[in-house]
Enzyme design. Sequence first.
Site, mmCIF file in Angstrom:
data_model
loop_
_atom_site.group_PDB
_atom_site.id
_atom_site.type_symbol
_atom_site.label_atom_id
_atom_site.label_comp_id
_atom_site.label_asym_id
_atom_site.label_seq_id
_atom_site.Cartn_x
_atom_site.Cartn_y
_atom_site.Cartn_z
ATOM 1 N N ASP A 1 0.839 -1.194 0.000
ATOM 2 C CA ASP A 1 0.000 0.000 0.000
ATOM 3 C C ASP A 1 0.877 1.248 0.000
ATOM 4 O O ASP A 1 1.990 1.214 -0.534
ATOM 5 C CB ASP A 1 -0.958 -0.042 1.214
ATOM 6 C CG ASP A 1 -2.294 0.625 0.917
ATOM 7 O OD1 ASP A 1 -2.290 1.833 0.652
ATOM 8 O OD2 ASP A 1 -3.327 -0.055 0.959
ATOM 9 N N HIS B 1 -3.892 6.174 3.157
ATOM 10 C CA HIS B 1 -4.527 4.953 2.650
ATOM 11 C C HIS B 1 -3.918 3.695 3.266
ATOM 12 O O HIS B 1 -4.633 2.812 3.759
ATOM 13 C CB HIS B 1 -4.391 4.932 1.127
ATOM 14 C CG HIS B 1 -5.197 3.872 0.438
ATOM 15 N ND1 HIS B 1 -4.727 2.590 0.244
ATOM 16 C CD2 HIS B 1 -6.430 3.906 -0.126
ATOM 17 C CE1 HIS B 1 -5.655 1.887 -0.413
ATOM 18 N NE2 HIS B 1 -6.691 2.660 -0.645
ATOM 19 N N SER C 1 -10.983 -1.020 -1.200
ATOM 20 C CA SER C 1 -9.726 -0.902 -0.463
ATOM 21 C C SER C 1 -9.949 -1.139 1.019
ATOM 22 O O SER C 1 -9.071 -1.611 1.718
ATOM 23 C CB SER C 1 -9.142 0.508 -0.600
ATOM 24 O OG SER C 1 -8.355 0.614 -1.742
#
Length: 796
Positions: A136, A211, A554
Amino acid sequence: MTALLGFFLLLLQFGPSACSNVYIVYMGERSPELDPALVQDSHHGMLAAVLGSEPAAKDAILYSYRHGFSGFAAVLTDSQAARLADWPGVVRVVRNRVLDLHTTRSWDFMRVSPSSSVGILSESRFGEDSIIGVLDTGIWPESASFRDDGIGEVPRRWKGKCIVGDRFNASNCNRKIIGAKWYIKGYEAEYGKMNTTDIYEFMSARDAVGHGTHTASTAAGALVAGANFRGLASGVARGGAPRARLAVYKVCWATGDCTSADILAAFDDAIHDGVDVLSVSLGQAPPLPAYVDDVLSIGSFHAVAKGIVVVCSAGNSGPYSETVINSAPWILTVAAGTLDRTFLAKITLGNNSTFVGQTLYSGKHPAKSMRIVYAEDIASNNADDTDARSCTAGSLNSTLVKGNVVLCFQTRAQRAASVAVETVKKSRGVGVIFAQFLTKDIASSFDIPCVQVDYQVGTAILAYTTSTRNPTVQFSSANSILGELIGPEVAYFSSRGPSSLSPAVLKLVENTLYLLIQPDIAAPGVNILAAWTPAAAISSAIGSVNFKIDSGTSMSCPHISGVVALLKSMHPNWSPAAVKSALVTTGNTSSVSLLMIVLTLTSQHLAANVHDNYGFEIVSEAAPYNQANPFDYGGGHVDPNRAAHPGLVYDMGTSDYVSFLCSMGYNSSAVSSMTLQHASCQHTPKTQLNLNLPSVTIPELRGKLTVSRTVTNVGSAMSKYRARVEPPPGVDVTVSPSILIFNSTVKRLSFKVTFQAKLKVQGRYTFGSLTWEDGTHTVRIPLVVRTMISNFYVNA
Ligand SMILES: *[C@@H]1O[C@H](CO)[C@@H](O)[C@H](O)[C@H]1NC(C)=O
Ligand SMILES: *[C@@H]1O[C@H](CO)[C@@H](O)[C@H](O)[C@H]1NC(C)=O
Ligand SMILES: *[C@@H]1O[C@H](CO)[C@@H](O)[C@H](O)[C@H]1NC(C)=O
Ligand SMILES: *[C@@H]1O[C@H](CO)[C@@H](O)[C@H](O)[C@H]1NC(C)=O
Ligand SMILES: *[C@@H]1O[C@H](CO)[C@@H](O)[C@H](O)[C@H]1NC(C)=O
Ligand SMILES: *[C@@H]1O[C@H](CO)[C@@H](O)[C@H](O)[C@H]1NC(C)=O
Ligand SMILES: *[C@@H]1O[C@H](CO)[C@@H](O)[C@H](O)[C@H]1NC(C)=O
Ligand SMILES: *[C@@H]1O[C@H](CO)[C@@H](O)[C@H](O)[C@H]1NC(C)=O
């Protein structure tokens, strides 16, 4: 002139030279006894021979892959790449590709925290023995979610490292974050050197975006009491496996881009380091590359061959069918579902009518009412009315926006509330009411109030604004509301199956059509509260926060990664296929509601489940919208406790995946080079019908057809299962034998399922199920059938 020159210099300085590109060179099978260092030397030697010198080779090579598979990534001209392709031992040369993160960052949904359950948590010791690798944007190690209080020593088998870098030193790793690496060579070869003056980013595993911190904490975050996003969704935040370890592989950068050369290098390292689970919330938008060319399918194949479970997001391209990605059968592909909470604010019009909309805005509202204007009425002179209606950038007259609340309507071309907010904010508007289609893809966390309402409500507000000369509006602040009437649904944005990949060779033979049921499973992916990077404030409108609500596949992917970590702690010897089967066969289909629930909020009275005292009732109307089916959610919504004790599993191994690739029509050399296993496709069946998947799909049923499956008993040794069939409409289904008896010596049993079409029409896909039950366990797989008119195809 100067500007042009500057641009040219930039290209020279940072870009790969005009005709050079990053290529990934796949080599033949590496013999296991060969020293990885020798393999690397051989890559260098080969490249030096093609490029003419050792230094040239050193400059060009980005990565040498040598653990899970052999090969390298290098910057090459097309002709050099072509020469390498002919080199002995080279099986394939492919271009580097760019992949995206699977969040819907700009759409910021709302709602609540990850939940999992007590049984599996305690039985797995909160996942303490499992290591989750996360590919990620890195991690914010100071987040409370990554504290290692009470977690035991790092497992001895761990071979990974904590690599120091920009604002990331060895003390940023602990017994929770046990590995941290980053990969940027492929990215820089595509985009030029990362300039951290222009882009807020760290040259280390530190997350500048949020994220990666969000996904890692969703999978394995420790318990954090009092977590909230600006007062909303307050409560205990925790990951699925609160004591599992995290290995961070930063492959995506602040621009949101990730490249395949970097991703492959991370897979290679993760396989070597010894992760148990890989959580990959990214992918390449359709059209999809063939499995034999797709970096995620290749990297995950080698990870799965080593027993690592690879969990990927299904993509955010829903609700349209055939949008699912990361759909190789060895990957666990995750759809996103909603939770049963929402955040509502009250809208009071100047004539005292009230409505309710959804919002994440929790800042201060002006106490007095504000003037409201309809976007189309304040269009810029040169703007298109449709653009203005949806508040597309540049479509509104700034003079007329200033100081007002603007009423915007979603259009097919402009769906995002965030775009409307940007447009209004730029012209110094003070708020937005965004009316949208009956979908759940809503919400916003912006710095001016934005309340999202159904089209119907938007239309009523519009009627009011046109009915009076001085229309005004007032907002209340947001409140968390438990909407008990709303069951989990598949999120609007969640990508749907079946996969758009078709066999490489289309033959007019029955049932050669490629069709697997994907995504495999659904998990919460809407309005998920998890850790965030406070530094992300620099590049975002929401300011500095330690926790944030975000939505996307996600977010659902790491929920499953966390559950898999728990399962691996309990059952370390389960294969990736067994883990997938356990999740799919125990998924809850009744909780994935069959109807899209339309929330209509009326202003009349108060419901007990509303946490404030507005005086509203939530009236839910079930409107026939879109009947959810296994192409939306696979086995259903994840049920972690049941997955811990599935009773039976449909197991598979590497050789089954090789047969699958052959059945896709790839030839022996393509399959051998991808899998690094000897494949002789001419001897494998051309049908996928008997692949031991936890589902049966018959894309072309003409008359009668029989498929076989094998189940392995992982429950108590002595057990007796009976088959229960819910046939797809229009099809007769029989199972033989219909009773399976296991004992201490009989652990695996096969059975046959026969399908007989009752209709002689070209049908649509219809859905049913086969469930094995022993009184304790319920092992359910979906059945998907499409009946065809006999002799529909002319024989070729
Ligand atoms: C690591 O960085 C932190 C600040 O982020 C600092 O407090 C600490 O002293 C550093 N440790 C080492 C060993 O350099
Ligand atoms: C990065 O960008 C800034 C501003 O655009 C520039 O001044 C600086 O020279 C660049 N740094 C590098 C290393 O290229
Ligand atoms: C709205 O309600 C307020 C307070 O109850 C009242 O003073 C006002 O006159 C009402 N306005 C209209 C247009 O009915
Ligand atoms: C904006 O509205 C003002 C006042 O009606 C008008 O004078 C001006 O021309 C408009 N500008 C544009 C770009 O539409
Ligand atoms: C407010 O105006 C709207 C639109 O004209 C109307 O439908 C509604 O009944 C009005 N509410 C009150 C309380 O008069
Ligand atoms: C599935 O979920 C629903 C509610 O969402 C629940 O009532 C039901 O018991 C669940 N089914 C199973 C088999 O656990
Ligand atoms: C196998 O397929 C690849 C493309 O996937 C092709 O380039 C190659 O020529 C094929 N090999 C044979 C022996 O047919
Ligand atoms: C298990 O079942 C098989 C087949 O019914 C039987 O032959 C075998 O003896 C049984 N084994 C035990 C230990 O009961």
